[in-house]
Design an enzyme around this catalytic site. Structure first.
Site, PDB file in Angstrom:
ATOM      1  CD  GLU A   1      -2.606  -8.143   2.654  1.00  0.00           C
ATOM      2  OE1 GLU A   1      -2.484  -7.008   2.692  1.00  0.00           O
ATOM      3  OE2 GLU A   1      -3.126  -8.346   3.580  1.00  0.00           O
TER       4      GLU A   1
ATOM      5  CD  GLU B   1       1.639  -6.125   5.569  1.00  0.00           C
ATOM      6  OE1 GLU B   1       2.476  -6.806   5.844  1.00  0.00           O
ATOM      7  OE2 GLU B   1       0.788  -5.980   4.465  1.00  0.00           O
TER       8      GLU B   1
ATOM      9  N   GLY C   1       0.666  -5.474   0.898  1.00  0.00           N
ATOM     10  CA  GLY C   1      -0.498  -5.595  -0.075  1.00  0.00           C
ATOM     11  C   GLY C   1      -0.382  -6.094  -1.470  1.00  0.00           C
TER      12      GLY C   1
ATOM     13  CB  ALA D   1      -0.787  -0.034   1.229  1.00  0.00           C
TER      14      ALA D   1
HETATM   15  N1  CAA Z   1       4.552   3.490  -0.155  1.00  0.00           N
HETATM   16  C1  CAA Z   1       4.775   4.878  -0.527  1.00  0.00           C
HETATM   17  N2  CAA Z   1       6.192   5.266  -1.072  1.00  0.00           N
HETATM   18  C2  CAA Z   1       7.060   3.916  -1.107  1.00  0.00           C
HETATM   19  C3  CAA Z   1       6.560   2.652  -0.569  1.00  0.00           C
HETATM   20  C4  CAA Z   1       5.325   2.507  -0.347  1.00  0.00           C
HETATM   21  N3  CAA Z   1       4.755   1.323   0.235  1.00  0.00           N
HETATM   22  N4  CAA Z   1       7.627   1.834  -0.584  1.00  0.00           N
HETATM   23  C5  CAA Z   1       8.873   2.643  -1.048  1.00  0.00           C
HETATM   24  N5  CAA Z   1       8.323   4.016  -1.386  1.00  0.00           N
HETATM   25  C6  CAA Z   1       9.031   5.390  -1.732  1.00  0.00           C
HETATM   26  C7  CAA Z   1      10.149   5.543  -0.968  1.00  0.00           C
HETATM   27  O1  CAA Z   1       9.722   6.516   0.127  1.00  0.00           O
HETATM   28  C8  CAA Z   1      11.157   6.310  -1.893  1.00  0.00           C
HETATM   29  O2  CAA Z   1      10.583   7.701  -2.065  1.00  0.00           O
HETATM   30  P1  CAA Z   1      11.539   8.818  -2.326  1.00  0.00           P
HETATM   31  O3  CAA Z   1      12.535   8.469  -3.366  1.00  0.00           O
HETATM   32  O4  CAA Z   1      10.643   9.778  -2.562  1.00  0.00           O
HETATM   33  O5  CAA Z   1      12.235   8.766  -1.194  1.00  0.00           O
HETATM   34  C9  CAA Z   1      11.055   5.362  -3.033  1.00  0.00           C
HETATM   35  O6  CAA Z   1       9.714   4.810  -3.065  1.00  0.00           O
HETATM   36  C10 CAA Z   1      12.157   4.305  -3.025  1.00  0.00           C
HETATM   37  O7  CAA Z   1      12.135   3.721  -1.939  1.00  0.00           O
HETATM   38  P2  CAA Z   1      13.654   3.219  -1.587  1.00  0.00           P
HETATM   39  O8  CAA Z   1      14.361   4.447  -1.339  1.00  0.00           O
HETATM   40  O9  CAA Z   1      13.295   2.466  -0.062  1.00  0.00           O
HETATM   41  O10 CAA Z   1      14.084   1.986  -2.420  1.00  0.00           O
HETATM   42  P3  CAA Z   1      14.680   0.745  -2.570  1.00  0.00           P
HETATM   43  O11 CAA Z   1      14.962   0.384  -3.729  1.00  0.00           O
HETATM   44  O12 CAA Z   1      15.716   0.913  -1.396  1.00  0.00           O
HETATM   45  O13 CAA Z   1      13.562  -0.241  -1.476  1.00  0.00           O
HETATM   46  C11 CAA Z   1      11.534  -1.451  -1.356  1.00  0.00           C
HETATM   47  C12 CAA Z   1      12.444  -0.334  -2.215  1.00  0.00           C
HETATM   48  C13 CAA Z   1      12.278  -2.670  -0.891  1.00  0.00           C
HETATM   49  C14 CAA Z   1      10.240  -1.511  -2.032  1.00  0.00           C
HETATM   50  C15 CAA Z   1      11.398  -0.543  -0.175  1.00  0.00           C
HETATM   51  O14 CAA Z   1      11.157   0.787  -0.424  1.00  0.00           O
HETATM   52  C16 CAA Z   1      10.501  -0.852   0.871  1.00  0.00           C
HETATM   53  O15 CAA Z   1      10.897  -1.565   1.743  1.00  0.00           O
HETATM   54  N6  CAA Z   1       9.143  -0.139   0.816  1.00  0.00           N
HETATM   55  C17 CAA Z   1       8.035  -0.290   1.955  1.00  0.00           C
HETATM   56  C18 CAA Z   1       7.425  -1.678   1.653  1.00  0.00           C
HETATM   57  C19 CAA Z   1       6.302  -1.942   2.601  1.00  0.00           C
HETATM   58  O16 CAA Z   1       6.480  -1.758   3.967  1.00  0.00           O
HETATM   59  N7  CAA Z   1       5.217  -2.480   2.146  1.00  0.00           N
HETATM   60  C20 CAA Z   1       4.056  -2.908   2.794  1.00  0.00           C
HETATM   61  C21 CAA Z   1       3.380  -1.505   3.094  1.00  0.00           C
HETATM   62  S1  CAA Z   1       2.027  -1.800   4.118  1.00  0.00           S
HETATM   63  C22 CAA Z   1       0.794  -2.589   3.437  1.00  0.00           C
HETATM   64  O17 CAA Z   1       0.874  -3.124   2.030  1.00  0.00           O
HETATM   65  C23 CAA Z   1      -0.521  -2.842   4.038  1.00  0.00           C
HETATM   66  C24 CAA Z   1      -1.642  -2.982   3.318  1.00  0.00           C
HETATM   67  O18 CAA Z   1      -1.781  -2.957   2.035  1.00  0.00           O
HETATM   68  C25 CAA Z   1      -2.756  -2.603   3.860  1.00  0.00           C
END
Ligand code: CAA
Length: 691
Positions: A102, A122, A99, A60
C-alpha cells in the site's frame, strides 16, 4: 532508529529499518510521515522509499493487531506520500506485502528487484487492506487482476508485476538502489507530474460485471466460510463505481471491523503458532543443524515418490531406492507424471520440471545411499519391514547421516533400536500427497539427538513444509486425534445421522472434506487393516463398525467405485445404496435407538473429540503447545484455517461451555469415551458425566 533519511545528490532516501522484515509499527509510520515533511525542503529533487535488510516492507506489524491502533495511522502516512510535491519512487527489493505494498501504491513510481514479491495477503489474516490497497490497486492494474490478488492474498513475482503494470520497471543490473536513483533523476529531470492513483478512475468499468461474478463464485468456494476474501472482493468492485474517498472510507471501516473479529484472531493465532512450531523445542539448547546436501528415500510408492519430489522441489539431489527394477520404474514414472501434471496446471515451467526430475536418481542398490546426509524410509507400514530396512541402512549409511522414518503410527523408539545409532533416528511423517501437503510431523524419539531435530526443522523450511515436533505415541499428534474424530463420526451414524448429513455439516463448518468422503478417497481398507493391529479395548469397535462392514463387503471407496458413496466417472453420485441397510444392521447390533441429530451436535461432537484428545496429547507432552496441535490440524487435516484449529476453536467456544456440551455427550450410549482431558478442565480419569 526505525526510519533513516539520507539526502544524496538531491535524492532523499527514506529507509525503513525494522529487522527482520521491516514490519510497520507506530514508530515506522511516524518516521515516514516525518520524512515526507522533510521531502518538501529545497534541494530535494525526488524521494526514494526503500527497505533495509534486502527487503521492502512485509506489511503492518501483526503483533499490534490485537491492540488499539495508535496514530499516525497508515492511511494518513500514505496520503502524505501521495501528496508529496516531489516524485516519490518505491524501490522494492524482497517483499512488498500488505501495508508495504500500500505504501508502494502511494508512491508515484515503482521499481522492483527481479526477485521481489508483491501482494496484499491481508485476507490470510482475516482482514482486508486498510490503507487504500483495495482502491488504489484497481486504479493501477486491471480491476479483475486486482480483485484476484486481493481476494486470494497471493503475492505476484516482479515479472508478473511488470506485465500487469503494478511496477514500472525491474532493476536489471542487480543494484536496485542505483537503478532507482537513475529512475528518480529521469523523472525529476523530465519534470513529470506525480502520478497519484487516488485521482484516477478505474479502467473499463462496464465490461467487468461478469468477470467479477465469476471470481466471486470461486472465491466463495475457496473461502470455506471465511468472510475476509469476499469482503475484499466487494471493496475492489466498489472502486469501479465509487470515488476514491468514499471507497477508502468503506475499506477502513471493513478493515477495523474484521480486525476486531474472531476470524482475524484465529488467523493471527495460526500465523504465530506456525512460526513458533518451526522453532526448536525449548529444551534443545543451542544445537546447530548438520549439513544436508544430498538425501536418500527408501521406497518409490506413493509416499516415497511424493517425498522425493518435495526434496527435489527444495533443490536437493535425491537418491530413491526400491527393491525391484519394476517397482523403481513405476516410481520414476510416477515422478515424471507428477511433474507433467504440474506443467499442465501451469504451476511450473517445462525447464523447471526438467531440472527437478534430473535431481532424482533411482537405484535398487542400497550402497548408493552411502553418501546421503539424510535418508527417509517410506516403505510399507509394518514393524518387520522397518526392522529389515533399518538394519540395512545402519550398515550402509555414513556415520552422522540422519535416518528418518515416515511411519504414521509405529513406535519410533522400537525402530531406532534396530540401529546401532538411535540418536540419529527421527520420524519425518509426511502427508499425502507429500509434495503438496505442507504439514510435516517431526517425531522425536527417546534418544533422538538435538541436532537431528534442528536439522529436520531446517530441511522442512527449505522444502516449504510446516513442521511440528511431536513425541512418540500411537498416531503421534494428528492421527491419534483422528481416531477420536472417526469414532464420533461412526457413532453418529449409529445414533441416527446419515453420512451425507455428517459430511455436509462438517464441510459447512469449513472442513475441506467430510469424513466419509475422506474415507472413500483414502480407501476404507486402510483404517480396517490398521484396526486389525490394534489392541482390543484401545478403541470403540462400534465407532468403526460401518466402516468395517463396508470393507468386508469390498466397498473400499473411490478405488472400487463405491464406499460410503457411489462413484460414476470418478465423481460421487449419491449415497451407496447398500449403506442405509449396513447402518441399520450395525445399529441393531449395537443396540442403539435411532434419534434426530442436529448439525450443531455433529459439529460439536467431532470438534470436541479432537480438542479433548488434543488435551491428553498436551498433558503427556506429545505436543509442546496447543498451538502446535492447531498447526497440525490446519495444515494436514483440512481444518478451516479461519477457525484457528481445534484447540483454539474450543477456547473460543469457551471451555466451560465445552465441558457442559461434553457432559451431554457423555450421557449418550457411548459416553464412557468422553473422559475429560485437563485442557478442557478434567483430570483425565472421569467422564464429564461423572464429574
Ligand atoms: N508483523 C510482525 N512480525 C512479522 C511480520 C509482520 N507483518 N511478518 C513476519 N514477521 C516476523 C515473524 O513472526 C518471524 O518472527 P520470529 O522470528 O520471531 O518468529 C520473523 O518476522 C520472520 O518471519 P518468517 O519466519 O515468516 O520469515 P520468512 O522469511 O519465511 O517469510 C515473510 C517472510 C514472507 C515476510 C513472511 O513472514 C510473511 O508472509 N509475513 C506476513 C506478511 C503479511 O501478512 N503482511 C500483511 C500484514 S497486514 C497489513 O499489512 C495490513 C495493514 O497494513 C493495515
Amino acid at each position: 532508529m526505525s526510519v533513516e533519511k539520507t539526502l544524496c545528490d538531491g535524492i532523499l532516501h527514506v529507509t525503513i529499518l525494522n529487522p527482520p522484515v521491516n514490519a510497520l509499527s507506530r514508530e515506522e509510520r511516524a518516521g515516514i510521515l516525518e520524512a515526507m515533511a522533510a521531502a518538501e525542503a529545497p534541494g530535494v529533487q525526488a524521494v526514494i522509499i526503500q527497505g533495509a535488510n534486502d527487503t521492502f516492507i512485509a506489511g503492518a506489524d501483526i503483533r499490534e493487531f490485537g491492540k488499539e491502533p495508535e496514530p499516525p495511522h497508515l492511511p494518513e502516512v500514505i496520503d502524505a506520500i501521495e501528496r508529496c510535491s516531489r516524485p516519490v519512487i518505491a524501490a522494492i527489493g524482497g517483499q512488498a506485502l500488505g501495508g508495504g505494498l500500500e505504501i508502494a501504491l502511494g508512491c508515484h513510481y515503482r521499481i522492483a528487484a527481479p526477485g521481489a514479491r508483491l501482494g496484499l495477503p491481508e485476507v490470510t489474516l482475516g482482514i482486508v487492506p486498510g490503507a487504500g490497497g483495495t482502491q488504489r490497486l484497481p486504479r493501477l492494474i486491471d480491476p479483475i487482476a486486482a480483485a484476484a490478488m486481493v481476494s486470494s492474498g497471493k503475492p505476484v513475482t516482479a515479472a508478473k508485476a511488470l506485465a500487469s503494470g503494478l511496477v514500472d520497471r525491474i532493476a536489471q543490473e542487480g543494484d536496485l538502489i542505483a537503478e532507482a536513483v537513475q529512475f528518480a533523476l529521469e523523472v525529476a529531470q523530465a519534470d513529470l507530474a506525480p502520478r497519484r492513483l487516488s485521482g484516477r478512475n478505474v479502467a473499463e468499468p462496464a465490461a467487468q460485471a461478469e468477470a467479477f461474478e465469476h471470481l466471486a463464485v470461486s472465491t466463495r468456494r475457496q473461502a470455506r466460510g471465511a468472510q475476509a476474501p469476499i469482503a475484499a472482493l466487494e471493496l475492489v468492485k466498489l472502486a469501479v463505481t465509487t470515488p476514491f474517498a468514499e471507497g477508502a472510507a468503506r475499506e477502513r471501516e471493513t478493515f477495523l471491523r474484521l480486525r476486531a473479529g474472531n476470524e482475524a484472531k484465529a488467523l493471527r493465532h495460526i500465523f504465530f503458532a506456525e512460526r513458533a512450531a518451526a522453532k526448536p523445542p525449548a529444551d534443545i539448547g543451542e544445537a546447530s543443524a548438520r549439513a544436508v546436501s544430498c538425501i536418500g528415500v527408501v521406497g518409490a510408492g506413493t509416499m516415497g515418490t511424493g517425498i522425493a519430489m518435495s526434496f527435489a522441489d527444495g533443490g536437493f539431489p535425491v537418491t530413491i531406492v526400491e527393491t525391484t527394477t519394476e517397482a523403481l520404474a513405476k516410481g520414476m514414472e510416477r515422478i515424471s507424471q507428477g511433474y507433467q501434471s504440474s506443467i499442465e496446471k501451469g504451476r511450473i515451467s517445462q525447464s523447471v520440471a526438467a531440472e527437478r526430475i534430473a535431481l532424482v536418481h533411482g537405484t535398487t542398490d542400497y550402497d548408493d545411499l552411502s553418501e546421503c546426509d539424510l535418508i527417509v524410509e517410506a516403505a510399507f507400514e509394518a514393524m518387520d519391514v522397518k526392522r529389515d530396512i533399518f538394519h540395512r541402512l545402519d550398515a550402509v549409511a555414513r556415520r552422522g547421516a540422519i535416518l528418518a522414518t515416515n511411519t504414521s503410527y509405529l513406535d519410533l523408539d522400537e525402530i531406532a533400536a534396530f540401529t546401532s545409532r538411535p540418536g540419529d533416528v527421527v520420524g519425518m511423517h509426511y502427508f499425502s500427497p507429500a509434495n503438496v501437503m505442507r504439514l510435516l510431523e517431526i517425531v522425536r524419539g527417546r534418544e533422538t539427538a538435538p541436532d537431528v531435530i534442528v536439522t529436520a526443522l531446517r530441511v522442512a523450511k527449505r522444502t516449504a513444509k510446516v513442521p511440528v515436533v511431536a513425541g512418540v505415541c500411537n498416531g503421534f499428534i494428528g492421527n491419534r486425534m483422528l481416531k477420536a474424530y472417526v469414532r464420533e463420526t461412526g457413532l453418529l451414524l449409529l445414533e441416527g445421522a446419515t453420512p451425507e448429513q455428517v459430511d455436509t455439516a462438517l464441510t459447512r463448518f469449513g472442513m475441506a472434506m467430510g469424513p466419509f468422503a475422506v474415507a472413500d478417497l483414502s480407501g476404507i481398507d486402510i483404517g480396517y487393516k490398521a484396526r486389525k493391529a490394534m489392541a482390543p479395548g484401545s478403541y470403540e469397535p462400534m465407532g468403526t463398525i460401518v466402516y468395517d462392514r463396508l470393507a468386508e463387503a469390498g466397498h473400499l471407496g473411490r478405488k472400487t467405485g463405491n464406499g460410503f458413496y457411489r462413484y460414476e466417472d470418478g465423481k460421487a453420485a449419491g449415497i451407496n445404496p447398500e449403506v442405509p441397510s449396513i447402518i441399520a444392521a450395525a445399529r441393531r447390533e449395537a443396540g442403539v435407538a435411532q434419534r434426530e441429530i442436529d448439525d450443531a451436535e455433529i459439529i460439536d461432537r467431532c470438534m470436541f473429540a479432537l480438542a479433548n484428545e488434543g488435551g491428553f496429547i498436551l498433558e503427556e507432552g506429545i505436543a509442546a503447545a496447543s498451538g502446535d496441535i492447531d498447526v497440525v490440524y490446519v495444515n494436514g487435516y483440512g481444518f478451516p484455517r479461519h477457525r484457528g484449529g481445534p484447540m483454539f476453536h474450543a477456547e473460543q467456544y469457551g471451555l466451560e461451555a465445552v465441558r457442559d456440551r461434553i457432559a451431554q455427550f457423555a450421557a449418550g450410549p457411548f459416553g464412557k469415551w468422553w473422559r475429560l482431558s485437563p485442557f478442557i478442565g478434567g483430570n483425565g480419569a472421569q467422564t464429564a458425566l461423572a464429574m
